[in-house]
Design an enzyme around this catalytic site. Sequence first.
Site, short mmCIF file in Angstrom:
data_model
loop_
_atom_site.label_atom_id
_atom_site.label_comp_id
_atom_site.label_asym_id
_atom_site.label_seq_id
_atom_site.Cartn_x
_atom_site.Cartn_y
_atom_site.Cartn_z
N CYS A 34 0.82 -1.22 0.00
CA CYS A 34 0.00 0.00 0.00
C CYS A 34 0.85 1.26 0.00
O CYS A 34 2.04 1.23 0.31
CB CYS A 34 -0.87 0.06 1.26
SG CYS A 34 -2.24 -1.09 1.25
N CYS B 292 -3.15 4.86 2.55
CA CYS B 292 -4.23 3.91 2.23
C CYS B 292 -5.26 3.85 3.37
O CYS B 292 -4.92 3.81 4.55
CB CYS B 292 -3.69 2.52 1.96
SG CYS B 292 -4.99 1.38 1.46
N CYS C 72 -2.31 -3.05 -3.72
CA CYS C 72 -3.62 -2.91 -3.07
C CYS C 72 -4.63 -2.36 -4.08
O CYS C 72 -4.33 -1.45 -4.84
CB CYS C 72 -3.47 -1.95 -1.89
SG CYS C 72 -5.02 -1.40 -1.18
N CYS D 258 -5.70 1.60 -2.75
CA CYS D 258 -4.87 2.79 -2.96
C CYS D 258 -4.06 2.72 -4.26
O CYS D 258 -3.43 3.69 -4.65
CB CYS D 258 -3.94 3.01 -1.77
SG CYS D 258 -2.75 1.68 -1.50
ZN ZN Z 1 -3.84 0.17 0.00
#
Ligand code: ZN
Length: 177
Positions: free
Chosen positions: A45, A49, A76, A79
């Site tokens: 991330c 995030c 992810c 994000c």
């Molecule tokens: Zn994330």
Amino acid sequence: MNQVNTGAQVDVVSESDYRWNAIVRKDPAFDDKFFYGVKTTGVFCRPSCAARLPKFEHVSFYVTCEAALRSGFRPCKRCRPDETALRERQLLKVQQICELLDQAETIPSLLELAVHAGCSPHHLHRIFKCFTGLTPRAYAESGRNSWFFPRMSRRRSIKPVTRLADDFTIEATRFLA
Ligand SMILES: [Zn+2]
């Protein structure tokens, strides 16, 4: 043996480290300065995030998106850390090509531009159009032959490349979504 490896994993040994604190605060100022992977989920991330805060002992830190990917983490979906990095790389390429076209005496071929950008002609054509709305040739001709191609005489109205970043990002976000 200790390996010094730029772009690789960063050792964060304590919860007082500023990187961990950035994650706790979900501080966007640190986005793209580093990335963190979560061992239990296999996902990495950006610091801001919105995902649930992982446990400190499950987190590893990386200077680049590539380093996190190389370590086996998936980006992810929330994000999208890889897309930010991708957009930035693409934007940089397009900026370099715009500058090259602005300075060129004669318009380079798409192949020459692609070699300069370090990607395939097809890829360059696609990202250039995505960010500027023009093909590289149309961009070059819009300034060079504005009296000859009146409909293309948009060079003067094109904002300086450095000011295009925000617009580019919006366009790219739409394009990549
Ligand atoms: Zn994330």
